[in-house]
Design an enzyme around this catalytic site. Structure first.
Site, mmCIF file in Angstrom:
data_model
loop_
_atom_site.group_PDB
_atom_site.id
_atom_site.type_symbol
_atom_site.label_atom_id
_atom_site.label_comp_id
_atom_site.label_asym_id
_atom_site.label_seq_id
_atom_site.Cartn_x
_atom_site.Cartn_y
_atom_site.Cartn_z
ATOM 1 N N ASP A 281 0.831 -1.201 0.000
ATOM 2 C CA ASP A 281 0.000 0.000 0.000
ATOM 3 C C ASP A 281 0.876 1.267 0.000
ATOM 4 O O ASP A 281 1.698 1.462 0.896
ATOM 5 C CB ASP A 281 -0.880 -0.067 1.264
ATOM 6 C CG ASP A 281 -2.049 0.885 1.218
ATOM 7 O OD1 ASP A 281 -2.113 1.724 0.300
ATOM 8 O OD2 ASP A 281 -2.903 0.796 2.122
ATOM 9 N N GLY A 320 -4.977 3.303 -8.083
ATOM 10 C CA GLY A 320 -5.159 3.462 -9.523
ATOM 11 C C GLY A 320 -4.336 4.577 -10.125
ATOM 12 O O GLY A 320 -4.455 4.877 -11.315
ATOM 13 N N ASP A 341 -10.496 4.226 -1.518
ATOM 14 C CA ASP A 341 -11.150 3.195 -0.694
ATOM 15 C C ASP A 341 -12.662 3.155 -0.880
ATOM 16 O O ASP A 341 -13.328 4.196 -0.978
ATOM 17 C CB ASP A 341 -10.867 3.450 0.791
ATOM 18 C CG ASP A 341 -9.411 3.200 1.142
ATOM 19 O OD1 ASP A 341 -8.588 3.021 0.220
ATOM 20 O OD2 ASP A 341 -9.098 3.191 2.342
HETATM 21 C C1 GLA Z 1 -5.485 2.268 2.671
HETATM 22 C C2 GLA Z 1 -5.984 1.120 1.791
HETATM 23 C C3 GLA Z 1 -7.029 0.333 2.569
HETATM 24 C C4 GLA Z 1 -6.410 -0.206 3.845
HETATM 25 C C5 GLA Z 1 -5.830 0.940 4.672
HETATM 26 C C6 GLA Z 1 -5.013 0.436 5.844
HETATM 27 O O1 GLA Z 1 -6.495 3.183 2.946
HETATM 28 O O2 GLA Z 1 -6.515 1.615 0.599
HETATM 29 O O3 GLA Z 1 -7.526 -0.736 1.781
HETATM 30 O O4 GLA Z 1 -5.407 -1.133 3.511
HETATM 31 O O5 GLA Z 1 -4.967 1.759 3.889
HETATM 32 O O6 GLA Z 1 -4.414 1.468 6.567
#
Ligand code: GLA
Length: 516
Positions: A281, A320, A341
């Site tokens: 991430d 993305g 998200d």
């Molecule tokens: C981001 C990701 C989520 C999750 C959080 C965790 O927002 O997009 O899917 O993994 O981090 O902190």
């Protein structure tokens, strides 16, 4: 493209910080102070998260008279102060949590006591906490030194994820409230609910499992995850696979230890523990690298995973940006997030899901678009809406990662997640893109050719009132009479000539399979 905008993770990070702050409550009486004190400078606050992790937070203040400007920093991110004052020893700040119109604001109220500021932070009605700030130097705000990125090359296909990955992930329901025992419980429930046998394979731990690094720099689990190897073995013993989470930055989105500068070491640790899947991430890496450098940064971990010799699904999570669908497969990615998200609301699911049609031609066997995990069963949408969510994700060949509490799901939730006819569309080995056949106002007809020359057709009503919808066989290049099966009613509707029409409820779907 508009739907690439991130922001969800910033918001998540902010809320998470607030929740974590709650655990460090300090209520101390304020001694009399001089209003003349100048707060200008950098102040550091540590917020322990209660599981062995500490989120380092800074106030970078500039005082002029009673006015205070500057920023609040955490996770290497700067939140600008909108209004600030320091009057009679009392500090009051509002700061911009993330860009929006109007931007949501955080509030920090402080009392100066000696050399310390006792701070109360308020991010939302149910997210408040307190901590102590003391002076530090401006160097504390510096980013870690920038590490060089590798030259680009193609990471070979790892042969995994021949169909979109299916499983469960901890984030949507639990966020930071996840631990070893709950993950084991999810594995048990995956088996007892029949989900494992329906194809749900991966039990994925998301953010907040991370502890500090040991003296050799090896990542460890925190107090919630004291025995990673034991947990992995337990999940494997259930006939399931298991996934883990990290990011290329110094901290993750939740403010926990990231893999920055430890990519190969972390990949080896995950392999030694026995993990089968990594979600990686972006978050704080964005303070160090430009979006145009993401590809090389992700390639680094793609290489590191393959160098361990243990096969692991590689899940890219960078919302993305930089058209990841054009290069995700080349850095070893098996799936890549295409959006910010998801949340457990119709509006957000609808917005994310229906924007995916523009990029369906980029998925291929082993490499999938990921519009984020499922919210089915989390309570924020109706059963009609969750059926639409499941149907749309299946038509999009999206990863099916349940995001609910599998131990306590209702029969209705089970009937949605366990609709094997809908799962079969998602997992169809032909992996041909879904196409929008028609779109009128909020009525969308989408169709996808499947193996055995059958077709899946979804009549989606995004609107607020029920509507009559139809699809003509000729729109699909088909003619004559076709067998129609309703995949939610689990009913054969017989041979039908020329077209199919149905009443579709508001926010609902009729999903049919067509056969000659
Ligand atoms: C981001 C990701 C989520 C999750 C959080 C965790 O927002 O997009 O899917 O993994 O981090 O902190």
């Amino acid at each position: 493209m508009e739907f690439l905008a991130k922001g969800g993770h910033q918001r998540t990070g902010s809320l998470l910080l607030g929740l974590l702050i709650i655990s460090s409550v300090l209520l101390l009486s304020a001694a009399p102070v001089s209003a003349q004190t100048d707060l200008t400078g950098v102040w550091a606050m540590d917020f322990p998260t209660g599981d062995g992790n500490v989120i380092k937070t800074y106030l970078d203040l500039k005082q002029s008279g009673e006015q205070v400007t500057g920023a609040v920093w955490y996770d290497y991110g700067k939140r600008t102060i909108k209004e600030g004052s320091f009057t009679d020893g009392k500090l009051h700040l509002t700061f911009i949590l993330w860009d929006d119109n109007p931007p949501p604001l955080g509030i920090a109220d402080g009392t100066l006591q000696g050399e310390m500021l006792r701070i109360r932070v308020h991010l939302s009605d149910d997210v408040v906490g307190t901590g102590i700030a003391s002076r530090t130097t401006p160097e504390a705000l510096a980013l870690p030194a920038r590490l060089p990125i590798p030259d680009l090359h193609e990471v070979p296909d790892n042969g995994l994820a021949r169909t979109p990955p299916m499983g469960w992930n901890s984030w949507n329901k639990f966020a930071q409230r996840i631990d070893d025992i709950s993950v084991r419980g999810m594995a048990d429930a995956m088996v007892s609910s029949g989900m494992r046998d329906a194809g749900y394979t991966y039990i994925n731990i998301d953010d907040t499992w991370e502890g500090p690094r040991d003296a050799q720099g090896n990542i460890t689990g925190n107090l919630k995850f004291p025995n990673m190897k034991g947990l992995v073995d337990y999940v494997h013993s259930k006939g399931l696979k298991i996934g883990i989470y990290s990011g290329p930055g110094p901290t993750t989105c939740g403010g926990y230890t990231g893999s920055y500068g430890h990519e190969e070491q972390d990949a080896k640790t995950y392999a030694a523990w026995g993990f089968d899947y990594l979600k990686y991430d972006w978050c704080s890496a964005g303070r160090i690298y430009k979006d145009s450098e993401m590809r090389a940064v992700y390639q680094k971990m793609g290489d590191a995973l393959q160098a361990t010799g243990r096969p692991a699904v590689f899940s890219l999570c960078q919302y993305g940006n930089d058209d990841v669908w054009k290069w995700g497969a080349k850095v070893g990615g098996n799936l890549w997030r295409t959006t910010g998200d998801i949340s457990d609301h119709w509006k957000r699911m609808d917005e994310i899901g229906f924007k995916q049609f523009e990029i369906t031609s980029y998925w291929q066997v082993g490499h999938w678009n990921d519009p984020d995990m499922l919210e089915i069963g989390n309570g924020g949408m109706s059963a009609v809406e969750y059926r639409t969510h499941m149907s749309l994700w299946a038509m999009l060949a999206a990863p099916l990662l349940a995001g609910n509490d599998l131990r306590t799901m209702s029969d209705e939730t089970k009937s949605i997640l366990l609709n094997t006819e809908v799962i079969a569309i998602d997992q169809d080995p032909l992996a041909k893109p879904v196409k929008k056949i028609s779109e009128q106002d909020k009525l969308v007809v989408a169709a996808r050719p499947l193996k055995d020359k059958t077709w899946a057709v979804g009549l989606f009503n995004r609107g607020d009132t029920a509507a009559k919808m139809s699809v003509k066989w000729t729109d699909l290049g088909l003619h004559g009479k076709l067998q129609v099966r309703d995949l939610w009613a689990h009913k054969d509707l017989g041979k039908v000539a020329d077209q199919f029409a149905a009443d579709v409820p508001s926010h609902g779907v009729i999903l049919i399979l067509l056969k000659h």
